[in-house]
Design an enzyme around this catalytic site. Structure first.
Site, PDB file in Angstrom:
ATOM      1  N   GLY B 158      -4.010   3.414  -3.223  1.00  0.00           N
ATOM      2  CA  GLY B 158      -3.621   4.789  -3.574  1.00  0.00           C
ATOM      3  C   GLY B 158      -4.537   5.442  -4.575  1.00  0.00           C
ATOM      4  N   GLY B 211      13.286   4.972   0.411  1.00  0.00           N
ATOM      5  CA  GLY B 211      12.100   5.549   1.051  1.00  0.00           C
ATOM      6  C   GLY B 211      10.820   4.780   0.757  1.00  0.00           C
ATOM      7  N   GLU B 214       9.550   1.592   5.359  1.00  0.00           N
ATOM      8  CA  GLU B 214       9.830   2.271   6.624  1.00  0.00           C
ATOM      9  C   GLU B 214      11.053   1.645   7.284  1.00  0.00           C
ATOM     10  OE1 GLU B 214       7.744   4.735   7.745  1.00  0.00           O
ATOM     11  OE2 GLU B 214       6.490   4.502   5.976  1.00  0.00           O
ATOM     12  N   LYS B 229      -5.971  -3.332   3.971  1.00  0.00           N
ATOM     13  CA  LYS B 229      -6.631  -2.947   2.718  1.00  0.00           C
ATOM     14  C   LYS B 229      -7.577  -4.047   2.243  1.00  0.00           C
ATOM     15  CE  LYS B 229      -2.651  -0.104   1.375  1.00  0.00           C
ATOM     16  NZ  LYS B 229      -1.296  -0.235   0.784  1.00  0.00           N
TER      17      LYS B 229
END
Lengths: 460, 460
Positions: B158, B211, B214, B229
């Site tokens: 991120g 949330g 998934e 990643k």
């Protein structure tokens, strides 16, 4: 690539390879290394040891053509082709130098030598935080005038690529504040005091014996070294000129084992932080011992390690941790800068890079706040006579000054009649705390000087 | 700057300002954003909110000319000048686009759209880890052929600028290994299991409600997302092609609260790590639950946060921590890539940047090791009948296999006749551990399947 009069390409800048997918006969990038102490020796060793990996990264050889040193270092086993000289001014004028690596430290003659080097079109890599913090504005101006770059990753937090992170990695953000453990010696001392309950002087002596602290430990212990680094970090974070003289700096010499222990009982650790914060009124630049919550990752950075916590408006908090000093880590940052410059020489027209020196094309004149204008939480320790009403008097003064109390801890009596009272407050502007503390200090039941240590929750 | 036939300068590339200190009439850099989900919406918001700060950094406007979305988003309040369309192929062919930001996710049609965009000379910014891990080699090849760049900071961890750190910040080093918490969902689940003694399924359900996970949690829980990643990180660290199919991947679905507790009793935490390590025999690429010492900083990274620990030969260990997902953090990385490209468009000849896509000009064909060839420490848990000689049998088998025992803990009896025995071992090649464990499994006094969790000290 430059287009020459006859329509031929000159390959000096080497970008032909990328543009036309040709294998060009490219020259190595040539370095002069000034200073062969810990960092200079480390850089030489690293360039030799990792030569193959670095070549694989850049596609270009790096060649050391000159070293500047007063004492020849036969132990470094330099190739015969490397010219050694004590005449630094002469070295930086030589045509067979593309990049000057200044790792000798000190303000003079580093300043003059770098200025001269830039006049001769050399790019600069430096680890010299004092020089940049105190004279960086003139140096960066001269760099721009001469279309060269000054790279300084090694000047802050050793091997942690924090300059690159702030200038480039977080470039989408508005940086709100940063807080860093940016002096390993100070962190070693505070870590030992906490882990082993030792006294400041005792640990300082050991740090000197271990080589972590200089014989004159002023720069580390008084926070001057951290203030130099904070000056540079703040300029990159906010796009402001370097303003070392406006950093509020308090050392760790007055931190006692007792306060370290009380802080711990309350769920805090004391760290020597450099803090730069953007507020509506201006920028806070401050270096001081700070209580921080012990569940913060940065509170668990111990020994000589460094870490910088950055709060930015899009990404939130990020933290960068690693070795802040030493031959290998500092050389890692110096040579990373050299690699950047090699890539810039290959792919940009003048080699002066793509990143503004202080992260912003346009610097801002945001004011730097005075100490009295800064806002922090506080740890207050008072030695009071064990009398009815003392706590009421103290809390009334704080309350009238608009200071909100977060926690109070009354400790067991220390001497016959005195009890230590510890108070943690919410953030308050320092001028108000100054006023409240002088009123408390004036109470007849208070003995000795009130201890005040700043406190940051680091959670916004 | 390009030199035109008549000897005039064309200012399209904008580098005139730097070279000649002129104020040029420079065009904004124009973006097409494909996908208006969490990340796309976040990037739009960020570009608007931080527009002034970003302009101050680059000296250049960034203008969004197109957005690609199937559902129009009137809530985003886009200026009328922004063209919205669901025809992505058409968008990436438009002349008023310099950079295509692909934040729609998924392999198709992202692959085709990016390929088409590059054919039309557009630079790419993508957050699509699956696409890069599985098709990056072809995409990077096409980028080179078309003299454009694919920037992908947002694809890993991120908002942590880990790609920049590895490709540039640590460029002086030979990277030895890296270990990362690179899936926030998995880390949230393991953190909750440890802090509250909860069961895996229970926490997973909460993560889905919050949330974080998934509805189909396979990608997170099975480690596929982390393996994507890790593939990218390893290529940047070692300069090897992307080889997702060779990553050994084990999920966290079998980690029990019991093992989390036993690990803690022994001074360890269980984290789902992506590990890439260079050995004399080749490269280890593995994602699996891992015991790590609880005094390691990375062991204290909790909740949905990410962190990557990198061991490199000059700088030693460094750690990078922050938010690994979410609109703001991911947009921070996406827009940082855009800023890099803006600077490259200004200062380099083709805008394709100065950094090799996978950090190295020359990729290496170092072999990727199979699981059986990898070397790690182990946590072994056995349920054995409470009989004389069991421990002797087990330790004899380990000893004969050359496996050195670091700690043994015999736990209180669980059921009537079974006692859990926990053994920690020193690092050993997995094939030897396989053989020893099948011998132990075959002992008649052993009940149920032996639990094996890998263990890393992370200290070299």
């Amino acid at each position: 690539m430059t287009l020459e009069s006859g329509g031929f390409f000159s390959y000096d800048l080497g970008s032909c390879k990328k543009l036309f997918n040709l294998e060009c006969d490219v020259k190595p990038v040539r370095l002069a290394i000034l200073g062969l102490g810990t960092v200079g020796g480390g850089a030489l060793k690293l360039l030799k040891e990792n030569a193959a990996e670095i070549k694989r990264r850049t596609g270009r050889e790096i060649e050391i053509t000159h070293v500047g040193t007063r004492r020849p270092r036969p132990d470094l086993d330099l190739p015969e082709s490397v010219k050694q000289s004590a005449d630094l001014m002469d070295i930086v004028r030589q045509p067979d130098v593309d990049v000057v690596v200044e790792v000798m430290g000190g303000i003079h003659p580093a300043y003059e030598v770098i200025m001269e080097a830039m006049k001769h079109g050399k790019h600069i890599v430096t680890a010299n935080k004092a020089l940049l913090a105190e004279h960086g504005n003139e140096l960066f101006k001269a760099a721009e005038d001469n279309a060269v770059q000054i790279a300084y990753e090694a000047a802050v937090a050793g091997g942690i690529p924090i300059i690159k992170v702030i200038r480039e990695g977080l470039a989408a953000n508005k940086i709100e504040w940063l807080a860093g453990i940016i002096n390993g010696t100070g962190n070693f001392i505070l870590s030992e005091m906490r882990e082993k309950g030792r006294a400041f002087e005792d640990v300082l002596k050991e740090a000197q014996e271990l080589g972590y602290a200089e014989a004159d430990p002023t720069f580390d212990v008084e926070g001057i070294d951290a203030a130099h680094k904070l000056t540079i970090l703040a300029s990159c974070a906010f796009g402001i000129p370097l303003q070392f003289d406006k950093v509020f700096t308090e050392g760790i010499g007055k931190v006692t084992a007792q306060d370290v222990k009380y802080a711990e009982d309350l769920g805090f650790r004391i760290k020597h932080l450099g803090i730069a914060r953007r507020t509506d009124a201006g920028i806070e630049l401050r270096v001081h011992p700070t209580l921080i919550p012990d569940d913060q990752l940065i509170a668990n950075v111990n020994g000589v390690k460094n870490a910088v916590l950055v709060q930015a408006n899009a990404v939130g908090p990020t933290l960068y941790y690693g070795a802040g000093a030493g031959a290998g880590p500092t050389a890692s940052a110096v040579v990373a800068d050299v690699v950047d410059i090699v890539r810039d020489i290959i792919y940009t027209e003048d080699g002066a890079g793509t990143i503004p020196q202080l992260a912003f094309e346009a610097l801002s004149d945001l004011p730097i706040l005075s100490r009295e204008q800064m806002t922090t939480g506080y740890y207050i320790r008072i030695n009071a006579e064990d009398q009815m009403g003392v706590l009421a008097d103290v809390t009334t003064i704080l309350s009238r000054a608009g200071i909100s109390i977060d926690a109070i801890m009354q400790q067991p009596r220390l001497s016959k009649d005195l009890i230590p009272i510890v108070i943690l407050t919410d953030p308050i502007v320092e001028s108000k705390m100054d006023a409240a503390l002088s009123q408390i200090q004036a109470l007849p039941v208070i003995h000795g000087e009130i201890v005040r240590i700043r406190l940051e929750s680091l959670d916004n």
